[in-house]
Design a protein around this motif. Structure first.
Motif, PDB file in Angstrom:
ATOM      1  N   SER A 149       0.846  -1.184   0.000  1.00 27.57           N
ATOM      2  CA  SER A 149       0.000   0.000   0.000  1.00 27.57           C
ATOM      3  C   SER A 149       0.883   1.235   0.000  1.00 27.57           C
ATOM      4  O   SER A 149       1.997   1.215   0.528  1.00 27.57           O
ATOM      5  CB  SER A 149      -0.913   0.014   1.232  1.00 27.57           C
ATOM      6  N   ARG A 150       0.366   2.295  -0.600  1.00 23.96           N
ATOM      7  CA  ARG A 150       1.090   3.556  -0.573  1.00 23.96           C
ATOM      8  C   ARG A 150       0.765   4.354   0.692  1.00 23.96           C
ATOM      9  O   ARG A 150       1.511   5.264   1.058  1.00 23.96           O
ATOM     10  CB  ARG A 150       0.737   4.384  -1.815  1.00 23.96           C
ATOM     11  N   THR A 151      -0.336   4.007   1.350  1.00 18.90           N
ATOM     12  CA  THR A 151      -0.774   4.786   2.505  1.00 18.90           C
ATOM     13  C   THR A 151      -1.200   3.875   3.653  1.00 18.90           C
ATOM     14  O   THR A 151      -1.640   2.746   3.450  1.00 18.90           O
ATOM     15  CB  THR A 151      -1.964   5.684   2.131  1.00 18.90           C
ATOM     16  N   VAL A 152      -1.078   4.418   4.864  1.00 15.83           N
ATOM     17  CA  VAL A 152      -1.601   3.758   6.051  1.00 15.83           C
ATOM     18  C   VAL A 152      -2.156   4.834   6.973  1.00 15.83           C
ATOM     19  O   VAL A 152      -1.636   5.959   7.022  1.00 15.83           O
ATOM     20  CB  VAL A 152      -0.505   2.932   6.766  1.00 15.83           C
ATOM     21  N   SER A 153      -3.233   4.497   7.665  1.00 14.79           N
ATOM     22  CA  SER A 153      -3.840   5.433   8.609  1.00 14.79           C
ATOM     23  C   SER A 153      -3.943   4.768   9.967  1.00 14.79           C
ATOM     24  O   SER A 153      -4.103   3.553  10.079  1.00 14.79           O
ATOM     25  CB  SER A 153      -5.237   5.855   8.141  1.00 14.79           C
ATOM     26  N   LEU A 154      -3.850   5.606  11.007  1.00 12.92           N
ATOM     27  CA  LEU A 154      -4.037   5.137  12.379  1.00 12.92           C
ATOM     28  C   LEU A 154      -5.082   6.020  13.038  1.00 12.92           C
ATOM     29  O   LEU A 154      -4.963   7.249  13.037  1.00 12.92           O
ATOM     30  CB  LEU A 154      -2.725   5.176  13.160  1.00 12.92           C
ATOM     31  N   SER A 155      -6.108   5.373  13.585  1.00 12.02           N
ATOM     32  CA  SER A 155      -7.185   6.106  14.243  1.00 12.02           C
ATOM     33  C   SER A 155      -7.151   5.821  15.740  1.00 12.02           C
ATOM     34  O   SER A 155      -6.654   4.785  16.184  1.00 12.02           O
ATOM     35  CB  SER A 155      -8.544   5.697  13.658  1.00 12.02           C
ATOM     36  N   HIS A 156      -7.686   6.774  16.504  1.00 13.36           N
ATOM     37  CA  HIS A 156      -7.806   6.592  17.953  1.00 13.36           C
ATOM     38  C   HIS A 156      -9.092   7.242  18.401  1.00 13.36           C
ATOM     39  O   HIS A 156      -9.511   8.279  17.851  1.00 13.36           O
ATOM     40  CB  HIS A 156      -6.613   7.208  18.682  1.00 13.36           C
ATOM     41  N   THR A 157      -9.702   6.655  19.413  1.00 10.91           N
ATOM     42  CA  THR A 157     -11.023   7.128  19.837  1.00 10.91           C
ATOM     43  C   THR A 157     -11.010   8.561  20.327  1.00 10.91           C
ATOM     44  O   THR A 157     -12.044   9.243  20.284  1.00 10.91           O
ATOM     45  CB  THR A 157     -11.575   6.224  20.954  1.00 10.91           C
ATOM     46  N   THR A 158      -9.855   9.070  20.782  1.00 10.64           N
ATOM     47  CA  THR A 158      -9.802  10.434  21.302  1.00 10.64           C
ATOM     48  C   THR A 158      -9.478  11.465  20.230  1.00 10.64           C
ATOM     49  O   THR A 158      -9.510  12.662  20.511  1.00 10.64           O
ATOM     50  CB  THR A 158      -8.756  10.543  22.427  1.00 10.64           C
ATOM     51  N   LEU A 159      -9.146  11.022  19.028  1.00 10.08           N
ATOM     52  CA  LEU A 159      -8.781  11.950  17.951  1.00 10.08           C
ATOM     53  C   LEU A 159      -9.986  12.221  17.064  1.00 10.08           C
ATOM     54  O   LEU A 159     -10.754  11.306  16.746  1.00 10.08           O
ATOM     55  CB  LEU A 159      -7.641  11.376  17.107  1.00 10.08           C
ATOM     56  N   THR A 160     -10.126  13.469  16.635  1.00  6.05           N
ATOM     57  CA  THR A 160     -11.228  13.814  15.741  1.00  6.05           C
ATOM     58  C   THR A 160     -10.924  13.436  14.300  1.00  6.05           C
ATOM     59  O   THR A 160     -11.826  13.336  13.474  1.00  6.05           O
ATOM     60  CB  THR A 160     -11.532  15.321  15.820  1.00  6.05           C
TER      61      THR A 160
END
Length: 431
Positions: free
Chosen positions: A256-267
């Motif tokens: 993949s060219r991209t990766v994302s990381l999400s967290h419950t406290t981040l908008t």
């Protein structure tokens, strides 16, 4: 002869007595000199303490007489000569939040603002005693001492464990104040209204990833406004990719060219992009939340698999916990595969030009052009989400289809795209 011998013996005894007496005096002197030296040293320390105490008291009186606008966060070191001795007088003033002389960032409306003034005096260029002379006092600013349009800002900085971040320089207006051991900095006499609060420390980040911090706080006139920030040592998280080309096949490595990381406290999610597709990408400058990030391929929120299955990460890998100042163990996340079959004239068409465009709103991520293989098939790992797939032949005739790429265990059957053999050529599929 006998009398002469007696005289000689008496002279010998006298000499011996003189030697013994001298030795006794030497022993007494050797024992007395350290005592005299200690007494002299103690006298010197007592003299220094007396001088230092007088200098510190005089310095406190000087600070009490200063205009409160000049006194706030006053700091200076001054050399002072008394007789033939030199001393250093260091003057400091900092804001407290109660009469006990404690810096506090609580939002207690009953707390009262004070200035703690401190004078530290020591001999210059020497180390005559182990501790300097330190004297402190509290000064209560007069009502309106900073003007009717001024207020106080109390800034609290905590890490991911809610522990204080000490010694961090906080700037607002024309003031810079370090946080205390409680992670608190109080800045008084600021102009009311919007104030920019800035601070930085190498290797530390906000939850949103910024090391150089510039945030806005509102200062209320005649009151103390309290703001709190999280700031901690940044970590990183390596993320690898796999895919199931079609249902029933084993998972294989993907890119993949991209990766994302999400967290419950981040908008918003943290997205990281490489110049070319890679088998592993690393999220960097990540705030070390004590709970997990969720990692997924793609740069858009709609690529998050929980958009299509709210419990996705309960049973599949992708959660990663970032340690403060360290690297999380590598985690492998799934990229579902689009399976298309290109036909032309009723037969499989190998070598077709295939392009994929996301249908997610406001998502601009692009994907490399592919070609159909033997049998006209192509199995391409793409982030979760809807796509428009286009297939074109050498003559520029094309066919398109819309595909929902949300099956982590592979598609059970291909989506067919039939390129016409006649009619107007629209040109090759756009990249």
């Amino acid at each position: 002869m006998s009398r002469w011998r007696n005289l000689r013996c008496e002279a010998g005894y006298a000499l011996l007595e003189a030697v013994v007496g001298a030795a006794v005096l030497a022993v007494i002197a050797l024992g007395t000199l350290p005592l005299l030296d200690a007494l002299a040293s103690q006298s010197g320390r007592t003299r220094d303490r007396g001088v230092e105490t007088q200098l510190a008291q005089s310095d406190l009186e000087r600070m009490r007489a200063m205009d409160v606008r000049d006194l706030a966060h006053h700091h200076r070191t001054t050399p002072v000569k008394v007789g033939r001795l030199n001393y250093l007088v260091t003057s400091d003033a900092e804001w407290m939040r109660d009469a006990g002389g404690v810096v506090s960032c609580t939002a207690d409306p009953q707390a009262v603002d004070y200035l703690r003034i401190r004078s530290t005096v020591r001999p210059a260029g020497t180390n005559k005693h182990h501790d300097p002379t330190v004297m402190e006092s509290l000064v209560s600013p007069p009502v309106g001492g900073f003007g009717v349009n001024s207020g106080t800002l109390a800034v609290s900085v905590l890490d991911g464990d809610s522990a204080p971040v000490a010694g961090l320089d906080i700037s607002a207006g024309n003031q810079t104040v370090p946080t205390t051991d409680a992670g608190c900095a109080v800045l008084g006499g600021l102009k009311s209204g919007s104030q920019q609060v800035t601070f930085s420390r190498p290797g530390y980040v906000l939850p949103t990833g910024e090391e150089q911090v510039a945030l806005t706080a509102n200062v209320l006139a005649g009151a103390t406004s309290t703001v709190s920030y999280q700031y901690d040592r940044a970590g990183s998280a390596p993320v690898a990719f796999d895919t199931v080309p079609s249902s029933g096949l084993p998972a294989v490595a993907a890119a993949s060219r991209t990766v994302s990381l999400s967290h419950t406290t981040l908008t918003g999610d943290r997205a990281f992009t490489a110049a070319a597709p890679a088998a592993q990408l690393t999220g960097t400058s990540l705030f070390p939340f004590r709970s997990s990030y969720a990692a997924y391929g793609g740069a858009c929120p709609g690529n998050d698999p929980t958009t299509y299955d709210a419990d996705y990460f309960d049973s599949r890998p992708g959660l990663t916990t970032v340690p403060p100042g360290g690297t999380a163990p590598a985690v492998t996340v799934r990229m579902p595969s689009v399976w298309v079959r290109v036909l032309r004239g009723g037969s499989p068409y190998p070598g077709a030009r295939l392009t994929f465009r996301t249908r997610l709103a406001a998502c601009t991520e692009t994907f490399d052009v592919q070609a159909s293989g033997a049998g006209g098939d192509a199995k391409v790992a793409l982030p979760f989400g809807p796509y428009t797939v286009c297939a074109s032949d050498a003559a520029g005739r094309r066919a398109t289809a819309t595909i929902s790429n949300v099956q982590p265990d592979g598609m059970a059957a291909p989506v067919s795209l039939t390129i016409p053999t006649s009619g107007t050529a629209q040109g090759a599929c756009p990249a």
